[in-house]
Design an enzyme around this catalytic site. Structure first.
Site, PDB file in Angstrom:
ATOM      1  N   ASN A 163       0.805  -1.225   0.000  1.00  0.00           N
ATOM      2  CA  ASN A 163       0.000   0.000   0.000  1.00  0.00           C
ATOM      3  C   ASN A 163       0.836   1.272   0.000  1.00  0.00           C
ATOM      4  OD1 ASN A 163       0.750  -0.670   2.638  1.00  0.00           O
ATOM      5  ND2 ASN A 163      -1.059   0.265   3.554  1.00  0.00           N
ATOM      6  N   GLU A 264       4.736  -3.348  12.571  1.00  0.00           N
ATOM      7  CA  GLU A 264       3.686  -2.346  12.382  1.00  0.00           C
ATOM      8  C   GLU A 264       2.521  -3.094  11.758  1.00  0.00           C
ATOM      9  OE1 GLU A 264       1.168  -0.264  10.618  1.00  0.00           O
ATOM     10  OE2 GLU A 264       2.751   0.432   9.272  1.00  0.00           O
ATOM     11  N   CYS A 298      -3.086   1.579   6.854  1.00  0.00           N
ATOM     12  CA  CYS A 298      -3.231   0.999   8.187  1.00  0.00           C
ATOM     13  C   CYS A 298      -3.699   2.019   9.209  1.00  0.00           C
ATOM     14  CB  CYS A 298      -1.925   0.357   8.636  1.00  0.00           C
ATOM     15  SG  CYS A 298      -0.504   1.456   8.507  1.00  0.00           S
ATOM     16  N   GLU A 472       8.762   3.628  14.265  1.00  0.00           N
ATOM     17  CA  GLU A 472       9.499   3.961  13.053  1.00  0.00           C
ATOM     18  C   GLU A 472       9.488   5.472  12.871  1.00  0.00           C
ATOM     19  OE1 GLU A 472       9.006  -0.022  10.329  1.00  0.00           O
ATOM     20  OE2 GLU A 472       7.493   1.548  10.072  1.00  0.00           O
TER      21      GLU A 472
END
Length: 492
Positions: A163, A264, A298, A472
């Site tokens: 994505n 993640e 997400c 991150e």
């Protein structure tokens, strides 16, 4: 180097469209290959090697061999190479955006935005490479000194999603190589071309052989490669962005080697609109958060809770905004929403909408395949949604906004937290007391307050609960790739 494939894509620099994987500073093939297709029309863009466990072991060995020399460089030396890579990413941003739109489907302006976002991590961590510092502790002994060093963890692995095929790679690779680590990347099978183009630019920037390696594989071989990366004792860190179920599998597979993990995982973001909110601003934020990348993010809004006093107004304005979204091929001017990635994505959206309608939800706008057919779906708004519907429990990953109403602040917070996920959340309010109360009580790693966009290179990105481990980006992101070493120096 092998001559690149050209396919049907017209790039200013055709050498960015690669048909081989990148390993140990060279372009390599495999005995088999697989096609990469455009989700907007099904046309083949090119093909890449279908690699497996043999190539995975070679890539790990290459990264391991490159680690001593790369980790021995100063942060300033690594930063200089990374800065060149960043400049090349910016220089070729248009071509990279075209590649991304072709293999992933998002509109070109959105794709270019991702390229710039992805490049920002390379710039940020190039600067952070020069700032990795240890500490001198206050000793409890008069004849000893206590020092803490920060050292690169070693060979790393990154498994990235389709994505955000550029940003999800740079967000992992940049801190790893800045810290002095080497890395093996397994990009998503749907979007390998972006990864290979970035490897080409890293090569031009002078990144030494073996520091970054890119393995391409289809869905079946990807599982095989993932198992090798998890099993290998040489791989000290594994970073993965994807679903929670796959994250659980990778944790189990990494257990025997006690790897450090950066995960993640899935999200199910709530979006709360309180009665004191700026309704128009909330609608704008919901539209951006929900429909960006066709809802395939997400951190996108999955559940919208609107206070009962402004519920009808909010739903009406949200539906009006969604109905104006132009759907189409990402290369066409004015398109805001492209196709979903594949037929499985369409099937999940259709299932969630059908389930909600069967349980009493009201279809306000959209609700079916777009007139364009294929993998295009109409921007959709559902009202009268209840907690027992699938869309309120599962991550939809599509352009469907589900809106329900609430009465009290406590009710909204409880509903928002009633999930295994804890990645991103959003709420709109102009009451400063409420802003602090709600922000602190939401069980999420990230909270957007009066905004639907929260991601950048400076903020720590990551979740709590079953949405993952670690962070991150930000000044904290490089710590994922560093180990602390305590030196106790006696005889002083």
């Amino acid at each position: 180097m092998s001559q690149p494939a050209t396919g049907n894509l017209q790039l200013s620099d055709a050498t960015l469209l690669r048909n081989q994987a990148y390993m140990n500073g060279a372009w390599v093939g495999a005995s088999a290959s697989f096609a990469v297709t455009n989700p907007a029309d099904g046309r083949t863009i090119g093909s890449v090697p279908n690699m497996g466990k043999e190539e995975a072991h070679k890539a790990i060995d290459a990264a391991n061999a490159a680690f001593p020399a790369w980790s021995a460089k100063t942060g300033k030396e690594r930063a200089a190479i990374m800065r060149k890579w960043y400049e090349l990413l910016i220089l070729h941003a248009n071509d990279l955006a075209m590649l991304m739109t072709a293999e992933q489907g998002k509109p070109v302006p959105e794709a270019k935005g991702e390229v710039l976002y992805g490049a920002s991590f390379v710039e940020w961590f190039a600067e952070e490479a020069k700032r990795v510092s240890g500490d001198v502790m206050a000793s409890t002994w008069s004849d000893k000194r206590m020092v803490v060093l920060k050292q690169p963890i070693g060979v790393c692995a990154a498994i990235t999603p389709w994505n955000f095929p550029i940003a999800m790679i740079t967000r992992k690779v940049a801190p790893a190589i800045a810290a002095g680590c080497t890395i093996v990347i397994k990009p998503a099978e749907q979007t390998p071309l972006s990864a290979l183009a970035m490897a080409e630019l890293a090569h031009r920037a002078g990144l030494p052989a073996g520091v970054m390696n890119v393995l391409t594989a289809d869905a079946e071989r990807s599982i095989e490669i993932g198992k090798v990366l998890c099993d290998s004792p040489l791989v000290r860190h594994l970073s993965f962005t994807g679903s929670t179920p796959v994250g659980r599998i990778l944790m189990q597979q990494s257990a025997p080697t006690i790897k450090k993990l950066g995960l993640e995982l899935g999200g199910h973001a709530p979006f709360i609109v309180f009665d004191d909110a700026d309704i128009d601003a909330a609608v704008e934020g919901a539209l951006v958060s929900k429909y960006r990348n066709a809802g395939q993010t997400c951190v996108c809004t999955n559940r919208i809770y609107a206070h009962e006093s402004i519920y009808d107004t909010f739903v009406e304005k949200l539906a009006a905004g969604a109905a104006k979204i132009k759907v189409g091929n990402g290369f066409e001017p004015g398109v805001v929403q492209g196709p979903l990635i594949d037929d499985q994505a369409i099937a999940k959206v259709e299932d969630h909408v059908a389930d909600a309608l069967s349980k009493g939800a009201k279809l306000v706008t959209g609700g079916k395949l777009h007139a364009l057919g294929g993998q295009f779906y109409e921007p959709t708004v559902l009202s009268n949604v209840t907690a027992d519907m699938k869309i309120m429990r599962e991550e939809t990953f599509g352009p469907v906004a589900a809106v329900t109403k609430f009465k009290t602040e406590e009710e909204a917070i409880a509903a928002a937290n009633d999930t295994e996920f804890g990645l991103a959340s959003y709420f709109y309010s102009r009451d400063i007391g409420r802003v602090w109360r709600v922000a602190e009580k939401l069980e999420y790693g990230m909270v957007g307050i009066n905004t639907g966009i929260i991601s950048n290179e400076v903020g720590p990105f990551g979740g709590v609960k079953q949405s993952g481990l670690g962070r991150e980006g930000s000044k904290y992101g490089i710590d994922e790739y560093l180990e602390l070493k305590y030196l106790c120096m006696g005889g002083i």
